[in-house]
Design a protein around this motif. Structure first.
Motif, PDB file in Angstrom:
ATOM      1  N   ASN A   1       0.833  -1.210   0.000  1.00  0.00           N
ATOM      2  CA  ASN A   1       0.000   0.000   0.000  1.00  0.00           C
ATOM      3  C   ASN A   1       0.860   1.249   0.000  1.00  0.00           C
ATOM      4  OD1 ASN A   1      -2.483  -1.292  -0.118  1.00  0.00           O
ATOM      5  ND2 ASN A   1      -2.647  -1.484   2.094  1.00  0.00           N
ATOM      6  N   SER A   2       1.940   1.230   0.777  1.00  0.00           N
ATOM      7  CA  SER A   2       2.858   2.368   0.802  1.00  0.00           C
ATOM      8  C   SER A   2       3.513   2.548  -0.566  1.00  0.00           C
ATOM      9  CB  SER A   2       3.916   2.155   1.876  1.00  0.00           C
ATOM     10  OG  SER A   2       4.873   3.171   1.836  1.00  0.00           O
ATOM     11  N   LEU A   3       3.934   1.455  -1.183  1.00  0.00           N
ATOM     12  CA  LEU A   3       4.542   1.514  -2.515  1.00  0.00           C
ATOM     13  C   LEU A   3       3.544   2.036  -3.542  1.00  0.00           C
ATOM     14  CD1 LEU A   3       6.976   0.879  -4.319  1.00  0.00           C
ATOM     15  CD2 LEU A   3       6.055  -1.418  -4.593  1.00  0.00           C
ATOM     16  N   LYS A   4       2.304   1.576  -3.425  1.00  0.00           N
ATOM     17  CA  LYS A   4       1.253   2.046  -4.336  1.00  0.00           C
ATOM     18  C   LYS A   4       1.056   3.553  -4.188  1.00  0.00           C
ATOM     19  CE  LYS A   4      -2.839   1.857  -3.183  1.00  0.00           C
ATOM     20  NZ  LYS A   4      -4.191   1.947  -2.779  1.00  0.00           N
ATOM     21  N   ASP A   5       0.990   4.034  -2.959  1.00  0.00           N
ATOM     22  CA  ASP A   5       0.820   5.467  -2.723  1.00  0.00           C
ATOM     23  C   ASP A   5       2.007   6.262  -3.253  1.00  0.00           C
ATOM     24  OD1 ASP A   5      -1.589   4.929  -1.515  1.00  0.00           O
ATOM     25  OD2 ASP A   5      -0.777   5.002   0.537  1.00  0.00           O
ATOM     26  N   THR A   6       3.216   5.748  -3.041  1.00  0.00           N
ATOM     27  CA  THR A   6       4.416   6.426  -3.519  1.00  0.00           C
ATOM     28  C   THR A   6       4.415   6.502  -5.046  1.00  0.00           C
ATOM     29  OG1 THR A   6       5.664   5.661  -1.609  1.00  0.00           O
ATOM     30  CG2 THR A   6       6.934   6.384  -3.513  1.00  0.00           C
ATOM     31  N   MET A   7       4.080   5.403  -5.702  1.00  0.00           N
ATOM     32  CA  MET A   7       4.053   5.379  -7.164  1.00  0.00           C
ATOM     33  C   MET A   7       2.955   6.300  -7.705  1.00  0.00           C
ATOM     34  SD  MET A   7       6.536   3.709  -8.244  1.00  0.00           S
ATOM     35  CE  MET A   7       6.123   3.598  -9.956  1.00  0.00           C
ATOM     36  N   THR A   8       1.810   6.333  -7.031  1.00  0.00           N
ATOM     37  CA  THR A   8       0.727   7.206  -7.463  1.00  0.00           C
ATOM     38  C   THR A   8       1.157   8.666  -7.381  1.00  0.00           C
ATOM     39  OG1 THR A   8      -0.915   5.618  -6.710  1.00  0.00           O
ATOM     40  CG2 THR A   8      -1.670   7.865  -7.027  1.00  0.00           C
ATOM     41  N   ASP A   9       1.810   9.036  -6.275  1.00  0.00           N
ATOM     42  CA  ASP A   9       2.305  10.405  -6.126  1.00  0.00           C
ATOM     43  C   ASP A   9       3.341  10.737  -7.196  1.00  0.00           C
ATOM     44  OD1 ASP A   9       0.670  10.772  -3.957  1.00  0.00           O
ATOM     45  OD2 ASP A   9       2.256  10.468  -2.461  1.00  0.00           O
ATOM     46  N   TYR A  10       4.260   9.796  -7.443  1.00  0.00           N
ATOM     47  CA  TYR A  10       5.315  10.020  -8.440  1.00  0.00           C
ATOM     48  C   TYR A  10       4.719  10.200  -9.832  1.00  0.00           C
ATOM     49  CZ  TYR A  10       9.260   9.124 -11.492  1.00  0.00           C
ATOM     50  OH  TYR A  10      10.194   9.226 -12.483  1.00  0.00           O
ATOM     51  N   ILE A  11       3.795   9.337 -10.193  1.00  0.00           N
ATOM     52  CA  ILE A  11       3.174   9.419 -11.520  1.00  0.00           C
ATOM     53  C   ILE A  11       2.389  10.715 -11.645  1.00  0.00           C
ATOM     54  CG2 ILE A  11       1.396   8.379 -12.987  1.00  0.00           C
ATOM     55  CD1 ILE A  11       2.422   5.642 -12.004  1.00  0.00           C
ATOM     56  N   SER A  12       1.702  11.094 -10.588  1.00  0.00           N
ATOM     57  CA  SER A  12       0.935  12.329 -10.612  1.00  0.00           C
ATOM     58  C   SER A  12       1.853  13.536 -10.811  1.00  0.00           C
ATOM     59  CB  SER A  12       0.157  12.476  -9.310  1.00  0.00           C
ATOM     60  OG  SER A  12      -0.485  13.719  -9.246  1.00  0.00           O
ATOM     61  N   LYS A  13       2.951  13.589 -10.070  1.00  0.00           N
ATOM     62  CA  LYS A  13       3.882  14.707 -10.194  1.00  0.00           C
ATOM     63  C   LYS A  13       4.553  14.713 -11.558  1.00  0.00           C
ATOM     64  CE  LYS A  13       4.809  15.082  -5.279  1.00  0.00           C
ATOM     65  NZ  LYS A  13       5.755  14.823  -4.207  1.00  0.00           N
ATOM     66  N   THR A  14       4.924  13.527 -12.052  1.00  0.00           N
ATOM     67  CA  THR A  14       5.578  13.432 -13.353  1.00  0.00           C
ATOM     68  C   THR A  14       4.641  13.857 -14.476  1.00  0.00           C
ATOM     69  OG1 THR A  14       6.953  11.628 -12.543  1.00  0.00           O
ATOM     70  CG2 THR A  14       6.806  11.881 -14.908  1.00  0.00           C
ATOM     71  N   SER A  15       3.389  13.387 -14.429  1.00  0.00           N
ATOM     72  CA  SER A  15       2.443  13.753 -15.483  1.00  0.00           C
ATOM     73  C   SER A  15       2.099  15.235 -15.399  1.00  0.00           C
ATOM     74  CB  SER A  15       1.184  12.892 -15.398  1.00  0.00           C
ATOM     75  OG  SER A  15       0.508  13.113 -14.172  1.00  0.00           O
ATOM     76  N   SER A  16       2.053  15.777 -14.196  1.00  0.00           N
ATOM     77  CA  SER A  16       1.794  17.211 -14.044  1.00  0.00           C
ATOM     78  C   SER A  16       2.938  18.020 -14.651  1.00  0.00           C
ATOM     79  CB  SER A  16       1.626  17.554 -12.562  1.00  0.00           C
ATOM     80  OG  SER A  16       1.506  18.927 -12.385  1.00  0.00           O
ATOM     81  N   GLY A  17       4.170  17.588 -14.396  1.00  0.00           N
ATOM     82  CA  GLY A  17       5.332  18.271 -14.981  1.00  0.00           C
ATOM     83  C   GLY A  17       5.339  18.171 -16.492  1.00  0.00           C
ATOM     84  N   ALA A  18       4.984  16.997 -17.014  1.00  0.00           N
ATOM     85  CA  ALA A  18       4.947  16.813 -18.472  1.00  0.00           C
ATOM     86  C   ALA A  18       3.854  17.683 -19.093  1.00  0.00           C
ATOM     87  CB  ALA A  18       4.705  15.342 -18.811  1.00  0.00           C
ATOM     88  N   LEU A  19       2.727  17.793 -18.406  1.00  0.00           N
ATOM     89  CA  LEU A  19       1.642  18.631 -18.906  1.00  0.00           C
ATOM     90  C   LEU A  19       2.061  20.095 -18.927  1.00  0.00           C
ATOM     91  CD1 LEU A  19      -1.305  18.823 -19.838  1.00  0.00           C
ATOM     92  CD2 LEU A  19      -1.951  19.032 -17.441  1.00  0.00           C
ATOM     93  N   ASP A  20       2.740  20.541 -17.877  1.00  0.00           N
ATOM     94  CA  ASP A  20       3.229  21.920 -17.849  1.00  0.00           C
ATOM     95  C   ASP A  20       4.228  22.181 -18.970  1.00  0.00           C
ATOM     96  OD1 ASP A  20       1.641  22.440 -15.664  1.00  0.00           O
ATOM     97  OD2 ASP A  20       3.265  22.208 -14.188  1.00  0.00           O
ATOM     98  N   SER A  21       5.119  21.217 -19.207  1.00  0.00           N
ATOM     99  CA  SER A  21       6.096  21.363 -20.291  1.00  0.00           C
ATOM    100  C   SER A  21       5.410  21.419 -21.650  1.00  0.00           C
ATOM    101  CB  SER A  21       7.086  20.200 -20.263  1.00  0.00           C
ATOM    102  OG  SER A  21       7.840  20.220 -19.083  1.00  0.00           O
ATOM    103  N   ALA A  22       4.399  20.578 -21.828  1.00  0.00           N
ATOM    104  CA  ALA A  22       3.674  20.570 -23.103  1.00  0.00           C
ATOM    105  C   ALA A  22       2.932  21.887 -23.315  1.00  0.00           C
ATOM    106  CB  ALA A  22       2.693  19.398 -23.140  1.00  0.00           C
ATOM    107  N   LYS A  23       2.333  22.421 -22.239  1.00  0.00           N
ATOM    108  CA  LYS A  23       1.636  23.698 -22.362  1.00  0.00           C
ATOM    109  C   LYS A  23       2.613  24.808 -22.731  1.00  0.00           C
ATOM    110  CE  LYS A  23      -2.193  22.900 -19.167  1.00  0.00           C
ATOM    111  NZ  LYS A  23      -2.777  23.276 -17.868  1.00  0.00           N
ATOM    112  N   LYS A  24       3.783  24.803 -22.098  1.00  0.00           N
ATOM    113  CA  LYS A  24       4.779  25.833 -22.381  1.00  0.00           C
ATOM    114  C   LYS A  24       5.271  25.727 -23.824  1.00  0.00           C
ATOM    115  CE  LYS A  24       9.114  27.776 -20.645  1.00  0.00           C
ATOM    116  NZ  LYS A  24       9.689  28.004 -21.935  1.00  0.00           N
ATOM    117  N   ALA A  25       5.538  24.487 -24.268  1.00  0.00           N
ATOM    118  CA  ALA A  25       6.004  24.294 -25.645  1.00  0.00           C
ATOM    119  C   ALA A  25       4.939  24.733 -26.644  1.00  0.00           C
ATOM    120  CB  ALA A  25       6.373  22.829 -25.866  1.00  0.00           C
ATOM    121  N   THR A  26       3.691  24.402 -26.374  1.00  0.00           N
ATOM    122  CA  THR A  26       2.597  24.796 -27.263  1.00  0.00           C
ATOM    123  C   THR A  26       2.470  26.309 -27.313  1.00  0.00           C
ATOM    124  OG1 THR A  26       1.434  22.754 -26.731  1.00  0.00           O
ATOM    125  CG2 THR A  26       0.138  24.495 -27.722  1.00  0.00           C
TER     126      THR A  26
END
Length: 124
Positions: free
Chosen positions: A43-68
């Protein structure tokens, strides 16, 4: 990693009596505790991975918005520059036509002939 049951810490020959006897009860309790620990770890690993994926996808979305946004700004700049060039070219043609009307007429006739030849294609 192949570890035999005899080599693991906490699992010596004294725990091989099975589920009967007093050591069987403690082994079952140990297994239940280990399973609960594994559940908590997963459960701890699941929560950690969920947080990591959320932060990574948020960063990628911000980068895509900036590039666009950057591409849109550059396209807008390019379009305004092309518009300015077209206006400059049109005003230059107008100036040349006013200064040399016969040359403008000859150029228009030449352009008309070329367009006619292209439109005619290979037909005779």
């Amino acid at each position: 990693m192949n570890i035999h049951a005899d080599q693991r810490s906490g699992y010596g020959n004294e725990n091989k009596t099975g589920t009967t006897g007093s050591s069987g009860r403690s082994t079952t309790g140990d297994i239940n505790a280990d399973l609960n620990n594994l559940r908590a770890d997963f459960n701890s690993l699941k929560d950690t991975m969920t947080d990591y994926i959320s932060k990574t996808s948020s960063g990628a979305l911000d980068s895509a918005k900036k590039a666009t946004s950057d591409v849109a700004n550059k396209a807008s700049d390019l379009a305004s520059a092309a518009t300015e060039q077209a206006k400059t070219f049109a005003s230059e043609l107008e100036r040349m036509g006013r200064n040399n009307p016969l040359g403008a007429i000859a150029g228009a006739v030449l352009v008309g002939v070329v367009i006619g030849l292209i439109g005619r294609g290979g037909r005779s």
